[in-house]
Design a protein around this motif. Structure first.
Motif, PDB file in Angstrom:
ATOM      1  N   ALA A   9       6.075   9.625  -1.759  1.00 51.06           N
ATOM      2  CA  ALA A   9       6.810   9.091  -2.905  1.00 51.06           C
ATOM      3  C   ALA A   9       7.979   9.987  -3.275  1.00 51.06           C
ATOM      4  O   ALA A   9       9.096   9.511  -3.552  1.00 51.06           O
ATOM      5  CB  ALA A   9       5.864   8.922  -4.094  1.00 51.06           C
ATOM      6  N   THR A  44       0.842  -1.198   0.000  1.00 50.39           N
ATOM      7  CA  THR A  44       0.000   0.000   0.000  1.00 50.39           C
ATOM      8  C   THR A  44       0.875   1.244   0.000  1.00 50.39           C
ATOM      9  O   THR A  44       2.103   1.173   0.101  1.00 50.39           O
ATOM     10  CB  THR A  44      -0.889   0.018   1.259  1.00 50.39           C
ATOM     11  N   TRP A  45       0.230   2.387  -0.063  1.00 52.00           N
ATOM     12  CA  TRP A  45       0.959   3.661  -0.031  1.00 52.00           C
ATOM     13  C   TRP A  45       1.746   3.819   1.266  1.00 52.00           C
ATOM     14  O   TRP A  45       2.817   4.424   1.276  1.00 52.00           O
ATOM     15  CB  TRP A  45      -0.022   4.826  -0.188  1.00 52.00           C
ATOM     16  N   ALA A  98      -1.896   9.408  -6.910  1.00 55.84           N
ATOM     17  CA  ALA A  98      -1.783   9.555  -5.463  1.00 55.84           C
ATOM     18  C   ALA A  98      -3.086  10.157  -4.946  1.00 55.84           C
ATOM     19  O   ALA A  98      -3.638  11.068  -5.571  1.00 55.84           O
ATOM     20  CB  ALA A  98      -0.605  10.450  -5.110  1.00 55.84           C
ATOM     21  N   LEU A 135       3.666   8.514 -11.725  1.00 55.03           N
ATOM     22  CA  LEU A 135       2.723   8.898 -10.676  1.00 55.03           C
ATOM     23  C   LEU A 135       2.288  10.352 -10.851  1.00 55.03           C
ATOM     24  O   LEU A 135       1.121  10.690 -10.670  1.00 55.03           O
ATOM     25  CB  LEU A 135       3.357   8.704  -9.302  1.00 55.03           C
ATOM     26  N   LEU A 155       3.047   0.587  -7.182  1.00 49.84           N
ATOM     27  CA  LEU A 155       2.033   1.645  -7.214  1.00 49.84           C
ATOM     28  C   LEU A 155       1.514   1.874  -8.632  1.00 49.84           C
ATOM     29  O   LEU A 155       2.281   1.958  -9.590  1.00 49.84           O
ATOM     30  CB  LEU A 155       2.606   2.948  -6.671  1.00 49.84           C
TER      31      LEU A 155
END
Length: 336
Positions: free
Chosen positions: A107, A75-76, A98, A129, A94
């Motif tokens: 990140a 996960t984040w 975000a 991202l 990922l």
């Protein structure tokens, strides 16, 4: 807020070990992290890392219940795991945007990670991202990073280049320029300096000088136009002041880039001399003193204007300029 964050992190960790769907359970955590002040990012990151690690251990099923163990889910929050291997895997896993500025900042900060492989993964993944994430989140995170990256001990030039490439994306660049002009708080003059190393401001310095809300930003923009260059702090280096007693201090290392100025000096002086802030007018008065020989007939008008200014720092410079003009006139008269 701290108790709320701890509670949300624990609920999130519990949902992971229960094998349930994580997306729905992240909502409260996303809402809370959206409210956290980015100025205290280090503190919040440490708190969440510690709480998440403890919560995962406490909510994990017993080792003998092999059938109830969920498969590994990245996960984040794994971007700040104590385990460098896990941070790297999380970065590479990922996908998509975000959820807010806080998570995108997690990140970005991996570019300063103490594990080289994690920094490499961040370099590879951040452009993707950033492309998928809301530009507002990206810009906020970049502003925080640019304000502090000179204090990051492990970030390399190749890592900085990744952020600069993201900055140069048109939608990001436009948002950053708008933020420079419209922001009423924050270290925007420092941000202006750091952005000056990219080409995104080259055609907009005059607009920023005229329209920026913060006086310090207008002053910095006018100075860059007057001097034909924009300077920024590249880093800091140690300088000995007395090597016999092992005394010294860190001094900034400056870098600069040329700024092509289209507006004549007279026009720049005319505009900056009537700015509503004494900070900008003081810069204008300093430039007047430096350029007295080249301004000839119009110099006295500016000098008298500054000498009568309500701000003491501006009027002092105006009076000094008048004194220099009088000395030059007396010198010319004596030669005749």
């Amino acid at each position: 807020m701290e108790d709320n964050v701890k509670s949300a992190v624990r609920e999130f960790a519990k949902s992971i070990n229960s094998g349930g769907k994580v997306a729905a359970d992240m909502t409260s955590l996303i809402d809370l992290t959206s409210q956290l002040p980015l100025s205290g990012f280090n503190q919040w990151e440490r708190l969440i890392r510690s709480e998440f690690a403890v919560a995962l251990r406490e909510s994990a099923p017993p080792k003998w219940k092999v059938w109830s163990r969920p498969s590994e889910l990245l996960t984040w929050l794994d971007l700040i795991s104590w385990d460098g291997y896990r941070r790297e895997r999380a970065l590479r896993a990922l996908v998509g945007a975000a959820p807010n500025t806080f998570f995108f900042s997690l990140a970005v900060r991996r570019l300063n990670d103490w594990v080289p492989q994690v920094r490499e993964a961040a370099r590879e993944k951040l452009p993707e991202l950033a492309e998928a994430t809301d530009p507002v989140y990206v810009v906020e995170a970049l502003c925080v990073a640019l304000a502090s990256w000179n204090s990051w001990g492990r970030i390399e030039e190749i890592d900085k280049d990744v952020l600069l490439q993201i900055i140069c994306k048109e939608k990001i660049a436009a948002s950053l320029r708008n933020k420079l002009i419209s922001s009423t708080t924050g270290p925007m003059s420092s941000l202006l300096s750091q952005l000056g190393r990219t080409p995104i401001l080259d055609e907009y310095i005059e607009e920023i000088a005229a329209l920026a809300v913060q006086p310090s930003v207008r002053a910095k923009a006018y100075r860059s136009l007057f001097e034909g260059r924009i300077a920024w702090i590249e880093g800091r280096t140690w300088k000995w002041t007395d090597i016999r007693y092992c005394e010294g201090r860190l001094v900034p290392v400056l870098a600069e880039k040329k700024v092509t100025v289209q507006t004549p000096l007279f026009e720049l002086l005319k505009n900056s001399s009537v700015d509503r802030s004494p900070i900008v007018r003081r810069v204008s008065a300093e430039i007047l003193i430096r350029e007295l020989p080249s301004l000839s007939a119009v110099a006295r008008g500016f000098a008298e204007q500054f000498a009568s200014d309500k701000s003491p720092s501006v009027s002092e410079r105006g009076q000094f300029a008048l004194k220099r003009l009088e000395e030059a006139e007396n010198s010319n008269a004596s030669k005749k």
